[in-house]
Design an enzyme around this catalytic site. Structure first.
Site, mmCIF file in Angstrom:
data_model
loop_
_atom_site.group_PDB
_atom_site.id
_atom_site.type_symbol
_atom_site.label_atom_id
_atom_site.label_comp_id
_atom_site.label_asym_id
_atom_site.label_seq_id
_atom_site.Cartn_x
_atom_site.Cartn_y
_atom_site.Cartn_z
ATOM 1 N N ASP A 100 1.044 -1.238 -0.092
ATOM 2 C CA ASP A 100 0.144 0.107 -0.573
ATOM 3 C C ASP A 100 0.691 1.277 0.295
ATOM 4 O O ASP A 100 2.179 1.250 0.706
ATOM 5 C CB ASP A 100 -0.236 -0.320 1.503
ATOM 6 C CG ASP A 100 -2.095 1.283 0.549
ATOM 7 O OD1 ASP A 100 -3.367 0.532 0.626
ATOM 8 O OD2 ASP A 100 -1.466 2.146 0.968
ATOM 9 N N ALA A 159 -12.001 -4.196 -7.242
ATOM 10 C CA ALA A 159 -11.966 -2.143 -7.702
ATOM 11 C C ALA A 159 -12.522 -1.768 -8.506
ATOM 12 O O ALA A 159 -13.838 -2.038 -8.696
ATOM 13 C CB ALA A 159 -10.330 -2.559 -7.430
ATOM 14 N N ARG A 160 -11.456 -2.111 -9.788
ATOM 15 C CA ARG A 160 -12.206 -1.069 -10.872
ATOM 16 C C ARG A 160 -11.344 -1.337 -12.452
ATOM 17 O O ARG A 160 -10.106 -1.857 -12.081
ATOM 18 C CB ARG A 160 -11.582 0.830 -10.437
ATOM 19 C CG ARG A 160 -12.241 1.511 -9.947
ATOM 20 C CD ARG A 160 -13.912 1.354 -9.742
ATOM 21 N NE ARG A 160 -14.514 2.327 -8.585
ATOM 22 C CZ ARG A 160 -14.731 1.813 -8.333
ATOM 23 N NH1 ARG A 160 -14.982 0.979 -8.001
ATOM 24 N NH2 ARG A 160 -15.332 2.406 -7.398
ATOM 25 N N ASP A 173 -14.639 -8.578 -11.521
ATOM 26 C CA ASP A 173 -16.298 -7.756 -11.195
ATOM 27 C C ASP A 173 -16.200 -6.382 -11.300
ATOM 28 O O ASP A 173 -16.565 -6.218 -11.498
ATOM 29 C CB ASP A 173 -16.128 -7.927 -9.328
ATOM 30 C CG ASP A 173 -17.845 -7.734 -9.081
ATOM 31 O OD1 ASP A 173 -18.476 -7.982 -10.025
ATOM 32 O OD2 ASP A 173 -17.989 -6.490 -9.080
ATOM 33 N N GLU A 220 -17.971 -0.409 -19.408
ATOM 34 C CA GLU A 220 -18.983 -1.239 -18.623
ATOM 35 C C GLU A 220 -20.522 -0.341 -18.766
ATOM 36 O O GLU A 220 -20.587 0.706 -19.108
ATOM 37 C CB GLU A 220 -19.117 -1.118 -16.836
ATOM 38 C CG GLU A 220 -18.002 -2.026 -15.813
ATOM 39 C CD GLU A 220 -17.717 -1.966 -14.531
ATOM 40 O OE1 GLU A 220 -18.423 -1.467 -13.809
ATOM 41 O OE2 GLU A 220 -17.352 -2.546 -14.232
ATOM 42 N N HIS A 226 -20.107 -6.195 -11.982
ATOM 43 C CA HIS A 226 -19.669 -5.169 -10.482
ATOM 44 C C HIS A 226 -20.803 -5.146 -9.797
ATOM 45 O O HIS A 226 -21.237 -4.272 -9.019
ATOM 46 C CB HIS A 226 -19.256 -3.814 -11.761
ATOM 47 C CG HIS A 226 -18.647 -3.268 -10.542
ATOM 48 N ND1 HIS A 226 -18.350 -2.163 -11.507
ATOM 49 C CD2 HIS A 226 -18.017 -3.046 -9.304
ATOM 50 C CE1 HIS A 226 -16.963 -1.849 -10.689
ATOM 51 N NE2 HIS A 226 -17.333 -1.955 -9.695
ATOM 52 N N ILE A 227 -20.962 -5.900 -8.768
ATOM 53 C CA ILE A 227 -21.819 -5.901 -7.913
ATOM 54 C C ILE A 227 -21.045 -6.461 -6.571
ATOM 55 O O ILE A 227 -21.605 -7.032 -5.630
ATOM 56 C CB ILE A 227 -22.780 -7.972 -7.690
ATOM 57 C CG1 ILE A 227 -22.675 -9.277 -8.464
ATOM 58 C CG2 ILE A 227 -23.704 -7.095 -8.975
ATOM 59 C CD1 ILE A 227 -23.177 -10.026 -8.737
ATOM 60 N N GLY A 228 -19.621 -6.943 -6.786
ATOM 61 C CA GLY A 228 -19.275 -6.788 -5.187
ATOM 62 C C GLY A 228 -20.002 -6.127 -4.195
ATOM 63 O O GLY A 228 -20.090 -6.404 -3.208
#
Length: 215
Positions: A81, A141-142, A166, A171, A189-191
């Site tokens: 990170d 994430a993205r 996801d 999209e 993309h339902i996380g």
């Protein structure tokens, strides 16, 4: 005008999906399910998640919740990170390493960063060439964090074993060679869209509006 924002209200939802992807990929659940419907009785049960090396890139709200959910699985967890979180890493038996070390050592890599100039196409062909041929990658994430065509190349060349996505570069994704690859587990993309998470996000927004206009 600023109404406020609360981070992490859907972290449990996304983290649970990430854990689901990890187990599904390791145990070969997605591929064998598809094969069974097509008439192939494939008894290859993959391997356990327990004891594997997991690389987590991005240790924010979701990354931390994934770490919490992984505790019963006795995994070695490598983290990276941009923010120094040494105390947190030590308290949770995590190993901070540079990204290249994560790419080379991990059985599963999962991405939990925002999309920025620095993370756009962070995962490309050069990364896949460092990964184990048995490894998996997960993106909840993205979409543009992973270079999708490079991912397909890596899968076709067996540089890695599979992926779960996801989030996508475009999209909604309605037509893509990604759909045709048997080792890519795709969801729309339902996380963060578990019922509880959606309610929490709505209630958080309402609370900020009340705070802004009334208090």
């Amino acid at each position: 005008m600023h109404f406020g924002w609360t981070g992490g209200v859907n972290k449990q939802s996304v983290a649970e999906m990430t854990l689901c992807f990890m187990i599904a990929l390791q145990r070969n659940l997605y591929a064998t399910s598809i094969q069974m419907r097509q008439g192939t009785w494939n008894k290859s049960g993959g391997s356990q998640l327990y004891g594997k090396t997991i690389g987590i890139i991005g240790v924010g709200h979701v990354g931390k919740q994934v770490i919490e959910l992984l505790k019963p699985f006795n995994c070695q967890i490598l983290v990276n990170d941009i923010i120094d979180q040494t105390d947190y890493y030590q308290a949770n038996n995590l190993t901070f390493v540079e990204k290249d070390a994560i790419y080379k050592a991990s059985d599963i890599i999962t991405i939990h960063t925002p999309l920025t100039i620095d993370t756009h196409h962070l995962i490309d062909r050069s990364v896949f060439e460092l990964m184990k041929s048995s490894a998996f990658i997960i993106n909840t994430a993205r979409g543009n964090i992973i270079h999708e065509m490079d991912l397909l190349h890596a899968l076709n060349q067996q540089l890695i074993s599979g992926a779960a996505l996801d989030a996508f570069q475009i999209e909604p994704l309605t037509d893509s060679p990604i759909f045709e690859h048997p080792n890519v587990f795709c969801t729309p993309h339902i996380g963060g869209n578990a019922v509880e998470a959606v309610l929490s996000m709505g209630r958080s927004a309402i609370a900020h509006l009340i705070d802004y206009f009334i208090t």
